[in-house]
Write a protein that holds these residues in place. Structure first.
Motif, PDB file in Angstrom:
ATOM      1  N   LEU A   1      -6.409  51.777 -20.682  1.00 55.46           N
ATOM      2  CA  LEU A   1      -5.410  52.723 -20.181  1.00 55.46           C
ATOM      3  C   LEU A   1      -5.792  53.258 -18.812  1.00 55.46           C
ATOM      4  N   LEU A   2      -7.081  53.548 -18.613  1.00 58.18           N
ATOM      5  CA  LEU A   2      -7.556  54.103 -17.343  1.00 58.18           C
ATOM      6  C   LEU A   2      -7.647  53.062 -16.235  1.00 58.18           C
ATOM      7  N   ASN A   3      -8.068  51.833 -16.601  1.00 58.13           N
ATOM      8  CA  ASN A   3      -8.395  50.815 -15.591  1.00 58.13           C
ATOM      9  C   ASN A   3      -7.375  49.692 -15.470  1.00 58.13           C
ATOM     10  N   ASN A   4      -6.383  49.708 -16.357  1.00 62.15           N
ATOM     11  CA  ASN A   4      -5.334  48.691 -16.326  1.00 62.15           C
ATOM     12  C   ASN A   4      -5.888  47.275 -16.483  1.00 62.15           C
ATOM     13  N   GLU A   5      -6.997  47.145 -17.189  1.00 59.86           N
ATOM     14  CA  GLU A   5      -7.572  45.845 -17.509  1.00 59.86           C
ATOM     15  C   GLU A   5      -8.528  46.025 -18.694  1.00 59.86           C
ATOM     16  N   PRO A   6      -8.690  44.985 -19.505  1.00 60.61           N
ATOM     17  CA  PRO A   6      -9.573  45.115 -20.673  1.00 60.61           C
ATOM     18  C   PRO A   6     -11.043  45.131 -20.266  1.00 60.61           C
ATOM     19  N   MET A   7     -11.877  45.613 -21.171  1.00 61.88           N
ATOM     20  CA  MET A   7     -13.320  45.617 -20.934  1.00 61.88           C
ATOM     21  C   MET A   7     -13.856  44.197 -20.939  1.00 61.88           C
ATOM     22  N   LYS A   8     -14.868  43.947 -20.124  1.00 66.69           N
ATOM     23  CA  LYS A   8     -15.539  42.652 -20.128  1.00 66.69           C
ATOM     24  C   LYS A   8     -16.480  42.578 -21.335  1.00 66.69           C
ATOM     25  N   GLU A   9     -16.881  41.350 -21.649  1.00 65.60           N
ATOM     26  CA  GLU A   9     -17.694  41.142 -22.836  1.00 65.60           C
ATOM     27  C   GLU A   9     -18.994  41.943 -22.776  1.00 65.60           C
ATOM     28  N   GLU A  10     -19.642  41.963 -21.602  1.00 64.37           N
ATOM     29  CA  GLU A  10     -20.921  42.679 -21.490  1.00 64.37           C
ATOM     30  C   GLU A  10     -20.706  44.199 -21.618  1.00 64.37           C
ATOM     31  N   GLN A  11     -19.541  44.696 -21.139  1.00 63.25           N
ATOM     32  CA  GLN A  11     -19.231  46.115 -21.285  1.00 63.25           C
ATOM     33  C   GLN A  11     -19.029  46.471 -22.763  1.00 63.25           C
ATOM     34  N   THR A  12     -18.320  45.603 -23.475  1.00 67.26           N
ATOM     35  CA  THR A  12     -18.083  45.810 -24.897  1.00 67.26           C
ATOM     36  C   THR A  12     -19.403  45.870 -25.661  1.00 67.26           C
ATOM     37  N   GLU A  13     -20.300  44.936 -25.326  1.00 73.12           N
ATOM     38  CA  GLU A  13     -21.606  44.903 -25.993  1.00 73.12           C
ATOM     39  C   GLU A  13     -22.403  46.182 -25.709  1.00 73.12           C
ATOM     40  N   PHE A  14     -22.328  46.659 -24.447  1.00 74.83           N
ATOM     41  CA  PHE A  14     -23.057  47.873 -24.065  1.00 74.83           C
ATOM     42  C   PHE A  14     -22.527  49.093 -24.839  1.00 74.83           C
ATOM     43  N   VAL A  15     -21.183  49.237 -24.879  1.00 72.05           N
ATOM     44  CA  VAL A  15     -20.576  50.384 -25.569  1.00 72.05           C
ATOM     45  C   VAL A  15     -20.850  50.314 -27.064  1.00 72.05           C
TER      46      VAL A  15
ATOM     47  N   SER B   1     -11.727  51.682 -35.305  1.00 70.70           N
ATOM     48  CA  SER B   1     -13.142  52.016 -35.096  1.00 70.70           C
ATOM     49  C   SER B   1     -13.320  52.746 -33.771  1.00 70.70           C
ATOM     50  N   GLU B   2     -14.493  53.328 -33.609  1.00 74.26           N
ATOM     51  CA  GLU B   2     -14.801  54.021 -32.346  1.00 74.26           C
ATOM     52  C   GLU B   2     -14.720  53.054 -31.166  1.00 74.26           C
TER      53      GLU B   2
ATOM     54  N   LYS C   1     -23.440  49.032 -28.544  1.00 68.81           N
ATOM     55  CA  LYS C   1     -24.835  49.440 -28.766  1.00 68.81           C
ATOM     56  C   LYS C   1     -24.985  50.956 -28.599  1.00 68.81           C
ATOM     57  N   LEU C   2     -24.288  51.514 -27.597  1.00 70.95           N
ATOM     58  CA  LEU C   2     -24.354  52.958 -27.346  1.00 70.95           C
ATOM     59  C   LEU C   2     -23.813  53.734 -28.546  1.00 70.95           C
ATOM     60  N   ILE C   3     -22.679  53.275 -29.106  1.00 69.81           N
ATOM     61  CA  ILE C   3     -22.096  53.940 -30.274  1.00 69.81           C
ATOM     62  C   ILE C   3     -23.059  53.881 -31.457  1.00 69.81           C
ATOM     63  N   GLN C   4     -23.685  52.730 -31.627  1.00 72.73           N
ATOM     64  CA  GLN C   4     -24.629  52.579 -32.729  1.00 72.73           C
ATOM     65  C   GLN C   4     -25.833  53.501 -32.555  1.00 72.73           C
ATOM     66  N   ASP C   5     -26.335  53.609 -31.318  1.00 71.08           N
ATOM     67  CA  ASP C   5     -27.473  54.495 -31.042  1.00 71.08           C
ATOM     68  C   ASP C   5     -27.109  55.952 -31.318  1.00 71.08           C
ATOM     69  N   LEU C   6     -25.914  56.343 -30.938  1.00 74.14           N
ATOM     70  CA  LEU C   6     -25.459  57.719 -31.153  1.00 74.14           C
ATOM     71  C   LEU C   6     -25.343  58.030 -32.643  1.00 74.14           C
ATOM     72  N   LYS C   7     -24.849  57.044 -33.392  1.00 75.08           N
ATOM     73  CA  LYS C   7     -24.738  57.217 -34.841  1.00 75.08           C
ATOM     74  C   LYS C   7     -26.116  57.407 -35.478  1.00 75.08           C
ATOM     75  N   GLU C   8     -27.080  56.641 -34.987  1.00 73.88           N
ATOM     76  CA  GLU C   8     -28.437  56.734 -35.537  1.00 73.88           C
ATOM     77  C   GLU C   8     -29.061  58.086 -35.213  1.00 73.88           C
ATOM     78  N   VAL C   9     -28.799  58.592 -33.986  1.00 72.79           N
ATOM     79  CA  VAL C   9     -29.322  59.910 -33.588  1.00 72.79           C
ATOM     80  C   VAL C   9     -28.706  60.995 -34.453  1.00 72.79           C
ATOM     81  N   ARG C  10     -27.366  60.859 -34.698  1.00 70.18           N
ATOM     82  CA  ARG C  10     -26.652  61.853 -35.492  1.00 70.18           C
ATOM     83  C   ARG C  10     -27.168  61.889 -36.938  1.00 70.18           C
ATOM     84  N   VAL C  11     -27.500  60.710 -37.479  1.00 74.29           N
ATOM     85  CA  VAL C  11     -28.042  60.652 -38.836  1.00 74.29           C
ATOM     86  C   VAL C  11     -29.419  61.298 -38.883  1.00 74.29           C
TER      87      VAL C  11
END
Length: 378
Positions: A352-366, A341-342, A368-378
């Motif tokens: 790869l860039l930060n040498n550490e995994p995303m935090k839970e709140e970062q994952t939730e933010f991204v 998935s995206e 939501k951002l992906i979902q918003d972009l998909k809705e705009v594209r539709v």
């Protein structure tokens, strides 16, 4: 006061459908001898006693033999449950066992078990913290602000009111950020089970379980003992050992290790079929080891697995590395990438860039951002 630190016994484990019970019996007997020779005052067992929450009768019997052996040697035991254990089953009879100096963590109810010991330097508090998930701590403490593993462990430790002027030992089973993992460990996607080493700063020694490679985490006194045996071929280069910890006066802790010698080693072999079956390639002893053999022949050898097992009876895994298999791996890698998935692709890029995994709140933010972009594209 001197302790032996072990963990991740995984009694009852099967590796590539091979039972490890006899190998475990051999290594557990060896550990008892080491503890007697080292004259330890107690053994810290840092979780994952069993490989399954409902262990087999044979696994339970073997652990009973081990605990009984320690009791006969008059060596106290301080034990917690890990993520592979059932806390309820492991703590059955815990109050009765205390009469034999066998202390077992209870199901977490908001309090940690604390055992106070004394030597010539004064008191030592041994705390038993079983494997914790955020939901268990949230429920036990009636708090709705605990969402991560780190927040859960911090909240549990804050309830203890630890006296840092005295010596304190913690037995815990968690993944400390930065630990070197193996294939045989249970992992959480995105590193959500991470706990910072700073959480354990108030303890003079932290006996950790959960990670299978023996290692220190920043300081000598924050350690994983590792498994007593190799449980995957990703551990083929591991040096298994028992950790010995000696607490002297406050601030003075000595840590050493004693090597463990398995009944059978776990090794990797690589070469053509003719290479690995040549008589000068093995001895009567090492051909009984648990093996992963990678054949480099360009053509598959008919019946290779059965033929190789006439030489190496404990061959666990057979692979090929040639032009055909490399091409297949490349195709599979591309297909696997296309199926992600995206969000998964972004998480890999971030790590790869930060040498550490995303935090839970970062994952939730991204997400939501992906979902918003998909809705705009539709």
């Amino acid at each position: 006061m001197k302790f032996g630190h072990i963990g991740d016994l995984h009694i009852g484990k099967r590796v590539h459908d091979f039972s490890m019970l006899e190998d475990q019996r051999y290594i557990l007997d060896q550990m008892i001898k080491i503890f007697e020779e080292q004259k330890v005052d107690g053994v810290l067992i840092a979780g994952d006693v069993y490989d399954k929450t409902v262990p087999s009768a044979e696994a339970v019997q073997l652990f009973d033999e081990f605990i009984t052996g320690l009791a006969k040697a008059e060596i106290p035991v301080y034990m917690i449950s890990g993520n592979h254990d059932s806390a309820e089953r492991l703590s059955f009879g815990a109050k009765l066992f205390e009469n034999s100096d066998i202390y077992i963590s209870q199901v977490y109810d908001g309090e940690m078990k604390r055992i106070v010991l004394k030597d010539q330097y004064g008191p030592i508090s041994v705390y038993l913290l079983p494997f914790l998930k955020p939901a268990a701590v949230r429920h036990a403490l009636q708090r709705d602000d605990i969402n991560t593993y780190e927040e859960g462990v911090m909240a549990a430790l804050q309830e203890c009111e630890i006296d840092t002027t005295q010596r304190n030992v913690l037995v815990a089973h968690q993944f400390v950020t930065g630990a070197d993992r193996s294939d045989s460990e249970e992992t959480w996607v995105g590193g959500l089970d991470n706990v910072s080493a700073e959480v354990f700063k108030d303890f003079d020694y932290v006996a950790l379980g959960h990670i299978h490679r023996p290692q220190k985490m920043g300081r000598e006194t924050l350690r994983y003992s590792g498994t007593p045996l190799k449980y995957s071929f990703s551990e083929a280069d591991h040096k298994k050992s028992v950790t010995i910890v000696e607490l002297l006066e406050k601030g003075n802790v000595r840590v050493s290790t004693v090597p463990l010698i398995p009944r059978r080693d776990m090794r990797k072999l690589r070469g053509t079929y003719m290479d690995v079956t040549a008589k000068d390639h093995y001895t009567a002893e090492n051909k009984m080891d648990y093996l992963q053999i990678t054949l480099t022949d360009e053509e598959d050898v008919p019946g290779a697995l059965q033929k190789l097992r006439t030489v190496y009876p404990n061959l666990m895994r057979l692979e090929y590395d040639n032009k055909r298999t490399r091409e297949n791996r490349e195709v599979q890698a591309v297909e696997a990438q296309e199926q992600k998935s995206e969000l998964e692709l972004f998480e890999e890029f971030y790590e790869l860039l930060n040498n550490e995994p995303m935090k839970e709140e970062q994952t939730e933010f991204v997400e939501k951002l992906i979902q918003d972009l998909k809705e705009v594209r539709v």
